[in-house]
Design a protein around this motif. Sequence first.
Motif, mmCIF file in Angstrom:
data_model
loop_
_atom_site.group_PDB
_atom_site.id
_atom_site.type_symbol
_atom_site.label_atom_id
_atom_site.label_comp_id
_atom_site.label_asym_id
_atom_site.label_seq_id
_atom_site.Cartn_x
_atom_site.Cartn_y
_atom_site.Cartn_z
ATOM 1 N N ARG A 216 23.154 77.156 39.691
ATOM 2 C CA ARG A 216 23.118 78.578 40.032
ATOM 3 C C ARG A 216 23.973 78.865 41.266
ATOM 4 O O ARG A 216 24.746 79.829 41.299
ATOM 5 C CB ARG A 216 21.675 79.019 40.292
ATOM 6 C CG ARG A 216 20.835 79.187 39.037
ATOM 7 C CD ARG A 216 19.366 79.388 39.405
ATOM 8 N NE ARG A 216 18.546 79.775 38.251
ATOM 9 C CZ ARG A 216 17.216 79.833 38.273
ATOM 10 N NH1 ARG A 216 16.555 79.522 39.387
ATOM 11 N NH2 ARG A 216 16.552 80.195 37.197
ATOM 12 N N VAL A 358 24.711 77.047 33.698
ATOM 13 C CA VAL A 358 23.457 77.699 34.097
ATOM 14 C C VAL A 358 22.611 78.101 32.893
ATOM 15 O O VAL A 358 21.428 77.722 32.798
ATOM 16 C CB VAL A 358 23.730 78.907 35.021
ATOM 17 C CG1 VAL A 358 22.470 79.744 35.200
ATOM 18 C CG2 VAL A 358 24.215 78.429 36.382
ATOM 19 N N GLU A 362 18.938 76.492 32.036
ATOM 20 C CA GLU A 362 17.746 77.340 32.023
ATOM 21 C C GLU A 362 17.044 77.259 30.666
ATOM 22 O O GLU A 362 15.805 77.191 30.589
ATOM 23 C CB GLU A 362 18.132 78.782 32.353
ATOM 24 C CG GLU A 362 18.535 78.963 33.806
ATOM 25 C CD GLU A 362 18.975 80.382 34.140
ATOM 26 O OE1 GLU A 362 18.997 80.723 35.331
ATOM 27 O OE2 GLU A 362 19.306 81.134 33.192
#
Length: 635
Positions: A216, A358, A362
């Motif tokens: 991130r 990212v 996730e």
Amino acid sequence: MPMDSPLSARLEPGRALVALQREWITPEQFREILHCGPDDGPQLERLQREGVIPAERLAEVYGSTVLLAPKAAIERLGEAFIKAAASGEALKKGDWIAARYRILDSLNGAFGRVYVCEAKTGEAYRRGDSRVALKTPLRQHLIGPRALDAFHTEAAQWIALGAHPNIVLAYGVEEHLRLPFLVMEYVEGARSLHHEIQAGRMNWLRALWVAVDVARGLAYAERRLGLVHGDLKPSNLLITREGSVKVADFGLSLCPGLGTDAEADTLAGTFGYVAPEMYLEAPCRTSQTDVYAFGATLFEAVTGRRPFPDDQPWLNRVQDPPDPRRTDPSLPDPFADLILACLQRDPEARPAGFQELVPALEAMHLRLQGTPPPPSLEPDAPAQADALANLAGSWLNLERLGKAEDAARTALRLDPAHWKAHCALGRVRMRRGDFPGALACFESAHRSAPEEVIPFVNAALAARDAGDDQRTSSWLERSIRRCHETGRYAELNAISLLLVERLPADEALDLIARILAEDPAAVMTWNNQAILFRWQGRPDEALASAERALIINPIYAKAWSNRATALVELGRFGEALESASRALELDPRVAAAYAAKATALAQLDQLPEARACLQNGLRILPDHPLLIRACQAFS
């Protein structure tokens, strides 16, 4: 003076010593010049032709005071300077940096130091907490303009990133004792990923959390500035008390418009995390090289070791990465596959960048743990206008006036009454010689924050430089009155010379005592107190005050000059000659140092040398009244 070689043979080493002390040539280049003979020609000019020394710097070296010492003495001075620079004496607990940050603790590394500091009252960067971390490289890593430019580039990139929960926040840049200091967020109680791995506190679950936060942060840097970190590794990842991760030390990062092609094509980073393509003849750092380092870091987090042996990191050029599941069979296949994808030898086979990683991480977190990864706490960062005003001040310290002006103007568009942004814009105009324009900015700052002392002080300096005597006196009086009202006097350090020049001696000494009681590291005030003592016929006290300034800042040319003048008045001419010479080595534009040196030479029965010294000064400072009067005295 004893001569061990013809004068022409000794001028070049003497001038080379001046260049070395100003860090314009390296120790190796200095030693090379020492070993050249009279028939080898002017080596400094050769370095200028080769692009090592810019022409204007060479001109300044040749215009500065030449050390007419034997070559052996010049060699001793040079080696002493190199040794002192290499030792990089660390500042101590309780010392002040830039008179604004008191050192609480320090951490030493191979390439630099980080000082944990408490910011002076009124200078806190974080809401409710005045602690910051100041990072500076070791002196031996700043020899030469390229090294200093690299640090400045790092600082500019890091500051320009702004605030993100997964990046250590950089606030600004300060300078102290000719060293640059990057002011950063202090992450209290943080532990590096390296220490967590060494302590055996990592597993794949924690490693996945680390991976999400790091990705991130780097995706933000990639998206915002196209930034490549360049030295991603476990020791540059800080785990907070809450468990989130912050990326630190953009020490080898690149940003369009700030780095150079030569910097991009340099093998840099930490072995064990360096991508295979970086071992090629013309390496180029890209997002894919950061992705490789990210994979190596995750491999180490889940296995406890690096992908390839520490003594053979280059094996990644010829071998595929080992499967981390051999060490940890419990590692889920999706996570292991992602690590191996990041470690591919072919950069094109790796994920394209962190903006791609990212969402993949996730989604993996949700699939493997049943919950989305938790968000990190927002950093306790300044408001945007405050951050831009800090950035403007940092650009000023980096001598990038255009960038400073842009940041200050952007801050003022967000907050037209931001007094620090008005002051930053005024300082830009001061540097450009627009003193009336600077004065107008400081007056705007005062209208926006009538209780602040700094706009008063800056306005007094701008009015003086604009030649407006009446407004100078007015702003000086208002500065003093405001300090009496607040009981705070340290801000007067910047105008302590005006106190000496424009106030009765007793009043000036009283204010100087108040400044120094509040800020014992106010080096300009110590130096200007020496001037006042000299004017009062108190050379012993002037000498003590100048020497106190030199304890705080050993490379303060004006303090060396004041020390020399006091020594002349005390009849200590040999010491005065050395002190004045030191002042001129540091800054050949200090007129008083030429006068003090010429006086000392004349008193030592070296009148021709005294006249030559003054003529040398006039070449650099033509029509300077002090030097003209001194020339007339020695004619």
